[in-house]
Design a protein around this motif. Sequence first.
Motif, PDB file in Angstrom:
ATOM      1  N   LYS A   1      14.090  82.039  60.796  1.00 53.99           N
ATOM      2  CA  LYS A   1      14.117  82.424  59.380  1.00 53.99           C
ATOM      3  C   LYS A   1      15.484  82.972  58.995  1.00 53.99           C
ATOM      4  O   LYS A   1      16.034  82.630  57.934  1.00 53.99           O
ATOM      5  N   ASP A   2      16.063  83.801  59.868  1.00 52.51           N
ATOM      6  CA  ASP A   2      17.395  84.353  59.586  1.00 52.51           C
ATOM      7  C   ASP A   2      18.465  83.265  59.630  1.00 52.51           C
ATOM      8  O   ASP A   2      19.416  83.272  58.836  1.00 52.51           O
ATOM      9  N   LYS A   3      18.304  82.328  60.572  1.00 45.80           N
ATOM     10  CA  LYS A   3      19.256  81.221  60.631  1.00 45.80           C
ATOM     11  C   LYS A   3      19.206  80.397  59.346  1.00 45.80           C
ATOM     12  O   LYS A   3      20.240  79.965  58.825  1.00 45.80           O
ATOM     13  N   ALA A   4      18.007  80.193  58.840  1.00 43.86           N
ATOM     14  CA  ALA A   4      17.846  79.428  57.600  1.00 43.86           C
ATOM     15  C   ALA A   4      18.489  80.162  56.424  1.00 43.86           C
ATOM     16  O   ALA A   4      19.101  79.545  55.549  1.00 43.86           O
ATOM     17  N   LYS A   5      18.347  81.488  56.398  1.00 50.62           N
ATOM     18  CA  LYS A   5      18.958  82.275  55.323  1.00 50.62           C
ATOM     19  C   LYS A   5      20.486  82.158  55.366  1.00 50.62           C
ATOM     20  O   LYS A   5      21.153  82.012  54.335  1.00 50.62           O
ATOM     21  N   LEU A   6      21.028  82.237  56.569  1.00 46.72           N
ATOM     22  CA  LEU A   6      22.475  82.134  56.711  1.00 46.72           C
ATOM     23  C   LEU A   6      22.954  80.746  56.292  1.00 46.72           C
ATOM     24  O   LEU A   6      23.949  80.606  55.570  1.00 46.72           O
ATOM     25  N   PHE A   7      22.233  79.726  56.749  1.00 42.71           N
ATOM     26  CA  PHE A   7      22.586  78.345  56.414  1.00 42.71           C
ATOM     27  C   PHE A   7      22.597  78.149  54.897  1.00 42.71           C
ATOM     28  O   PHE A   7      23.530  77.560  54.336  1.00 42.71           O
ATOM     29  N   THR A   8      21.577  78.673  54.230  1.00 35.70           N
ATOM     30  CA  THR A   8      21.483  78.532  52.774  1.00 35.70           C
ATOM     31  C   THR A   8      22.617  79.274  52.079  1.00 35.70           C
ATOM     32  O   THR A   8      23.202  78.783  51.106  1.00 35.70           O
TER      33      THR A   8
ATOM     34  N   PRO B   1      28.812  85.119  51.447  1.00 36.18           N
ATOM     35  CA  PRO B   1      28.969  86.544  51.147  1.00 36.18           C
ATOM     36  C   PRO B   1      28.793  87.369  52.420  1.00 36.18           C
ATOM     37  O   PRO B   1      28.004  87.010  53.296  1.00 36.18           O
ATOM     38  N   ILE B   2      29.544  88.440  52.544  1.00 34.67           N
ATOM     39  CA  ILE B   2      29.454  89.287  53.727  1.00 34.67           C
ATOM     40  C   ILE B   2      28.170  90.105  53.677  1.00 34.67           C
ATOM     41  O   ILE B   2      27.936  90.886  52.764  1.00 34.67           O
ATOM     42  N   THR B   3      27.314  89.886  54.657  1.00 32.81           N
ATOM     43  CA  THR B   3      26.052  90.628  54.764  1.00 32.81           C
ATOM     44  C   THR B   3      25.849  91.027  56.216  1.00 32.81           C
ATOM     45  O   THR B   3      26.492  90.476  57.114  1.00 32.81           O
ATOM     46  N   PRO B   4      24.930  91.956  56.481  1.00 33.64           N
ATOM     47  CA  PRO B   4      24.649  92.299  57.886  1.00 33.64           C
ATOM     48  C   PRO B   4      24.231  91.079  58.693  1.00 33.64           C
ATOM     49  O   PRO B   4      24.515  90.965  59.867  1.00 33.64           O
ATOM     50  N   LEU B   5      23.575  90.096  58.030  1.00 33.20           N
ATOM     51  CA  LEU B   5      23.127  88.909  58.740  1.00 33.20           C
ATOM     52  C   LEU B   5      24.297  88.075  59.233  1.00 33.20           C
ATOM     53  O   LEU B   5      24.357  87.682  60.392  1.00 33.20           O
ATOM     54  N   THR B   6      25.239  87.790  58.345  1.00 33.24           N
ATOM     55  CA  THR B   6      26.381  86.983  58.757  1.00 33.24           C
ATOM     56  C   THR B   6      27.188  87.691  59.830  1.00 33.24           C
ATOM     57  O   THR B   6      27.702  87.066  60.738  1.00 33.24           O
TER      58      THR B   6
ATOM     59  N   PRO C   1      19.595  74.199  59.860  1.00 30.87           N
ATOM     60  CA  PRO C   1      20.057  75.531  60.286  1.00 30.87           C
ATOM     61  C   PRO C   1      20.315  75.626  61.784  1.00 30.87           C
ATOM     62  O   PRO C   1      21.343  76.154  62.211  1.00 30.87           O
ATOM     63  N   SER C   2      19.410  75.092  62.599  1.00 34.17           N
ATOM     64  CA  SER C   2      19.608  75.183  64.049  1.00 34.17           C
ATOM     65  C   SER C   2      20.745  74.283  64.502  1.00 34.17           C
ATOM     66  O   SER C   2      21.569  74.663  65.328  1.00 34.17           O
ATOM     67  N   GLY C   3      20.793  73.077  63.913  1.00 33.59           N
ATOM     68  CA  GLY C   3      21.842  72.142  64.292  1.00 33.59           C
ATOM     69  C   GLY C   3      23.222  72.637  63.944  1.00 33.59           C
ATOM     70  O   GLY C   3      24.196  72.378  64.668  1.00 33.59           O
TER      71      GLY C   3
END
Length: 631
Positions: free
Chosen positions: A242-249, A208-213, A306-308
């Motif tokens: 934490k933000d990377k993990a959110k994006l990955f999920t 989903p398009i979010t400010p994070l992505t 997430p980092s990988g």
Amino acid sequence: MEANEASPFESSEMLATFLISTPLLPESWKLCSQANAAAANLRSFVVERIGTVVYVAFSGVGMIGGSDPSWRNLVPLESIGGVPLFSPRRNKDAEEPVMIHEGMLNLFSSIFNSIQNQVLGILETTDTKSIVITGHSIGGATASLCTLWLISYLQSISSSLSVMCITFGSPLLGNKSFSEAISKEKWRGNFIQVVSKHDIMPRLLFAPITPLTSQLNFLLQFWHLSMTSPEFGKLAKQVSDKDKAKLFTAVMDSLEASTQNGEISSSILFHPFGNYFFVSEEGALCVDSPVTIIKMMHLLLSTSSPSGSIEDHLKYGEYVNRLSLEMLNQKNSLLRNIPNSSYEAGLELAIQSSGLADKESAVIIPAKECLKLARRMGPSPALNAASLALKLSKVNPYRAQIEWYKSWCDEQDDEKGYYDSFKTRGACKREMKVNINRQKLARFWNNVIDMLEKNELPHDFDQRAKWVCASQFYKLLSEPLDIAEYYGKGMHRVKGHYLEHGRERRYEIFDRWWENRIVSTGEDNKERSTFASSTQDSCFWAKVEEARDWLNCMRSERDTNKLAMYWEKIENFEKYAIELIQNKEVSSDVLAKNSSYSTWVEDLKEMKQLRANVPRYPHQFTRFLDGEVVP
């Protein structure tokens, strides 16, 4: 191979073997690295000639994310530089228009003039045999658009120059119609999308398009500069773990929900196209089915972190350098002791090449099932087309019986004609048989359309003269009966008029087949000496019914503006009908004494006489509109 045998899985491995056995991948990646480095000097692409092959590589650095509102938009794609990208029938046949990511289109458009000048200069060089267009990350999307433009341009000038597009970690570009249009134009083989198994960039637009992505996409574009400028590498620290993990999920959840029951969810905006070449430390796997591509994207990413998933975006050089025929030979030697069929051996090789062979069964089993979806079960499109030809010969007697009924109606003393006889039919066995035949023909042609849209027929099926003419003949003969059924049962009172609310989709599709047919010189300029066997406008009777309704409305309408509107519509239809008759593009039943059209003509004469008297007798005209008898 038997007609109902599945196509072999090894076809994808053959493409993988071909790519690995050529210098295409390493040369393409080398040019991509140069293009990324050149971006620091504001160069968006680089060109290099190797023998008779010209490589054009686009930089993966571009201002497309961040606060740019175009990040969220899809826009129609019809042409680039004045060159139509897809034949008109493709765009019209689609349920939705061909659309692509607005930001990527804007990025390509901003450099198109310089690209065009460079490429056209290459075409003037006689020793150029092929062009490879490549790009990393956002540069891959730019390379895909450039390839589409070049293929279309070369077709317009009948050039035999071959074009291939090889992208590395490219984001998704367009919608389902975009993917289908490329497939239907037989361009899928021109696109090789190299994707590492953990790279999140090609999967990013599933989320989903979010400010994070948007923020991370912006960051990824500038990570390429870390290879030449350590300062830009610091940008990676701006996004927390934490933000990377959110994006990955978010990406994982979207991928998991994107394919259901073997189909892509309608909520997915962006669809893969071309051939996807999944690379890992263990080898490479090539698939071209959009459903399989998305499932493999999900399964491969599920083995990452997430980092990988972010770091993998910059490892294509390592993967490409590891790929070699030696690796394939080693893997093939591992399969020598597998006592299974060639298909099962190929499937096992694909699992090893994807890097999933040492994973848990919870991943391997779904991966195998996913790859099995890539098999084309059942007859080939060519065999399906041949089978349909036989089925057409079997349903032709139904059409012949309807033709006989039409001739029979023309000979009756009631002089109603074909349309009105069926519309006012009773419980006669003759009309019941005609109605059954009408329904059988409808089922046959609906099945043809369904097979075509499922890619079970050749891509040029709707251009073949046999089928274009057969569908047109069917439409002209059968649609007047559909219209008669619609108005005879009063469905227009419930749903509205036929043209807007009752016309079957198959007729609209057949209209487009006929409009886009290849017309021989002088075919459309032939004058008729006799009336047509069938009225050339299959919707003529629906237009007559609307015209009758307009006349009735004029008898009860007091609003002068609405009266003027109705009269304008009536006059336009009258002119249209007269032109058809003068050109003999109607069948004789239209002019039958008691047909709906002839009755309408008489009613129109009365209305014209009445309107001629309106200036002198406005009061009487008003009384007439109220339903009173004028003395």
